[in-house]
Design a protein around this motif. Sequence first.
Motif, PDB file in Angstrom:
ATOM      1  N   ALA A  12      68.109  19.674  31.511  1.00 19.79           N
ATOM      2  CA  ALA A  12      66.724  20.084  31.270  1.00 19.79           C
ATOM      3  C   ALA A  12      66.643  21.105  30.139  1.00 19.79           C
ATOM      4  O   ALA A  12      67.585  21.861  29.892  1.00 19.79           O
ATOM      5  CB  ALA A  12      66.127  20.688  32.540  1.00 19.79           C
ATOM      6  N   TYR A  13      65.505  21.125  29.444  1.00 19.69           N
ATOM      7  CA  TYR A  13      65.217  22.163  28.456  1.00 19.69           C
ATOM      8  C   TYR A  13      64.891  23.467  29.190  1.00 19.69           C
ATOM      9  O   TYR A  13      64.476  23.458  30.361  1.00 19.69           O
ATOM     10  CB  TYR A  13      63.997  21.775  27.608  1.00 19.69           C
ATOM     11  N   ALA A  14      65.031  24.584  28.493  1.00 16.35           N
ATOM     12  CA  ALA A  14      64.629  25.873  29.058  1.00 16.35           C
ATOM     13  C   ALA A  14      63.152  25.823  29.425  1.00 16.35           C
ATOM     14  O   ALA A  14      62.318  25.397  28.623  1.00 16.35           O
ATOM     15  CB  ALA A  14      64.873  26.988  28.048  1.00 16.35           C
ATOM     16  N   GLY A  15      62.844  26.232  30.665  1.00 14.57           N
ATOM     17  CA  GLY A  15      61.463  26.210  31.134  1.00 14.57           C
ATOM     18  C   GLY A  15      61.071  24.914  31.802  1.00 14.57           C
ATOM     19  O   GLY A  15      59.947  24.784  32.298  1.00 14.57           O
ATOM     20  N   GLU A  16      61.968  23.936  31.821  1.00 17.95           N
ATOM     21  CA  GLU A  16      61.686  22.646  32.450  1.00 17.95           C
ATOM     22  C   GLU A  16      62.660  22.420  33.609  1.00 17.95           C
ATOM     23  O   GLU A  16      63.712  23.055  33.680  1.00 17.95           O
ATOM     24  CB  GLU A  16      61.775  21.522  31.427  1.00 17.95           C
ATOM     25  N   SER A  17      62.324  21.511  34.487  1.00 18.28           N
ATOM     26  CA  SER A  17      63.131  21.305  35.694  1.00 18.28           C
ATOM     27  C   SER A  17      63.930  20.011  35.689  1.00 18.28           C
ATOM     28  O   SER A  17      64.829  19.836  36.509  1.00 18.28           O
ATOM     29  CB  SER A  17      62.225  21.326  36.930  1.00 18.28           C
ATOM     30  N   THR A  18      63.614  19.093  34.780  1.00 12.90           N
ATOM     31  CA  THR A  18      64.324  17.814  34.740  1.00 12.90           C
ATOM     32  C   THR A  18      64.741  17.490  33.313  1.00 12.90           C
ATOM     33  O   THR A  18      64.126  17.970  32.351  1.00 12.90           O
ATOM     34  CB  THR A  18      63.437  16.671  35.271  1.00 12.90           C
ATOM     35  N   PRO A  19      65.761  16.668  33.121  1.00 12.21           N
ATOM     36  CA  PRO A  19      66.171  16.254  31.778  1.00 12.21           C
ATOM     37  C   PRO A  19      65.035  15.525  31.062  1.00 12.21           C
ATOM     38  O   PRO A  19      64.118  15.010  31.712  1.00 12.21           O
ATOM     39  CB  PRO A  19      67.354  15.317  32.034  1.00 12.21           C
ATOM     40  N   PRO A  20      65.065  15.469  29.746  1.00 14.00           N
ATOM     41  CA  PRO A  20      64.000  14.799  28.990  1.00 14.00           C
ATOM     42  C   PRO A  20      63.865  13.326  29.384  1.00 14.00           C
ATOM     43  O   PRO A  20      64.861  12.613  29.509  1.00 14.00           O
ATOM     44  CB  PRO A  20      64.448  14.933  27.532  1.00 14.00           C
ATOM     45  N   THR A  21      62.636  12.902  29.569  1.00 13.68           N
ATOM     46  CA  THR A  21      62.366  11.501  29.905  1.00 13.68           C
ATOM     47  C   THR A  21      61.494  10.827  28.850  1.00 13.68           C
ATOM     48  O   THR A  21      61.079   9.683  29.028  1.00 13.68           O
ATOM     49  CB  THR A  21      61.660  11.395  31.273  1.00 13.68           C
ATOM     50  N   CYS A 271      53.560  22.311  24.314  1.00  9.52           N
ATOM     51  CA  CYS A 271      55.012  22.459  24.455  1.00  9.52           C
ATOM     52  C   CYS A 271      55.359  22.865  25.884  1.00  9.52           C
ATOM     53  O   CYS A 271      54.808  23.837  26.415  1.00  9.52           O
ATOM     54  CB  CYS A 271      55.541  23.497  23.466  1.00  9.52           C
ATOM     55  N   SER A 272      56.291  22.152  26.507  1.00  9.77           N
ATOM     56  CA  SER A 272      56.658  22.446  27.886  1.00  9.77           C
ATOM     57  C   SER A 272      57.942  23.262  28.002  1.00  9.77           C
ATOM     58  O   SER A 272      58.268  23.755  29.083  1.00  9.77           O
ATOM     59  CB  SER A 272      56.810  21.143  28.681  1.00  9.77           C
ATOM     60  N   SER A 273      58.686  23.418  26.899  1.00  6.47           N
ATOM     61  CA  SER A 273      59.872  24.264  26.916  1.00  6.47           C
ATOM     62  C   SER A 273      59.489  25.690  26.516  1.00  6.47           C
ATOM     63  O   SER A 273      58.380  25.930  26.021  1.00  6.47           O
ATOM     64  CB  SER A 273      60.943  23.716  25.973  1.00  6.47           C
TER      65      SER A 273
END
Length: 304
Positions: A12-21, A271-273
């Motif tokens: 996952a990116y910083a600030g996100e909970s799952t790997p990029p989809t 931006c979600s990260s």
Amino acid sequence: MDNNYLRWSEVAYAGESTPPTNPVTPSAGGWSLAYLKRDKDGDFIGPNGLKLRLPITHPDHIDFDKELKIVQRTLRNLTPIQKKIGTFYGTGVPTKQWTPVIDRLIDSYGVSPVHAARIIATVQAAVNDTMIVVWDLKYKWDAARPNQYDHKMKTILCTPRFPTYPSGHASMSGCSEIILSYFFPKEEYKLQKFSEEDAVSRLYAGVHFPIDNNEGLKLGRYIGNVIVNHLKSQRNKDGKPIDTPYREYRDTNFFAENFKQFIPYDFPDDCSSLVEKQDNAVPRTSHKNHKLSKPRLYTKNFSK
């Protein structure tokens, strides 16, 4: 050294909970090429029919933990000018800042309409091929971004949704530098400065490791030289070279004043990260007078 690096698609990116989809154009590495070709094994072939020996280090041999420390240290110590560089070159797609450079060179040197069309077509076709090579490598190697190693990292710009290595900005800048230096050889030094500043801007933005940029520049310059050698061999119907590079020096002013965009652009706000809050009080220092805070990333030999 063999290094089991993190995969972009698995962290996952910083600030996100799952790997990029939501990968951006994951199939672009297989798109149609202009100057280059592919053989039956998927290897890239030059205009002369010979297999390209891409000068780029495999990520298995990169110490990404060491690279991460450089990114972290850079973000902690960014100067106002470095923030401006990171934002300026990261505004829009990688080609955005180079388009005005091409136009200003054409205007400054009084290029004829047909020659202008050839220059524009050549640069953009070469960049097309470079970006296809880069995207092939990005998704084949699947190398994670800096903020996938450090989940507390706040970047200056939003981290793109595709693998990190090599840098697209650096690669297309290296290629553009070489192609434009072929047509305008007296502008070579400034074009080199522009491409190196574009490349290092991705480190300042926090979205790339320094190795992404260094190797990207080297790769782009290699592809650029492959295409330039092909251009030199082209002849018109009278058997004379098509291109006559402009040998005088007109000192074209293609650097933006105060990092102001030639073409306006609004960053999306979705931006979600993790992203650092921008400081609106950054001093407006002239682009032309500052010095790069990083040594030249890669030195090339270019015979005029």
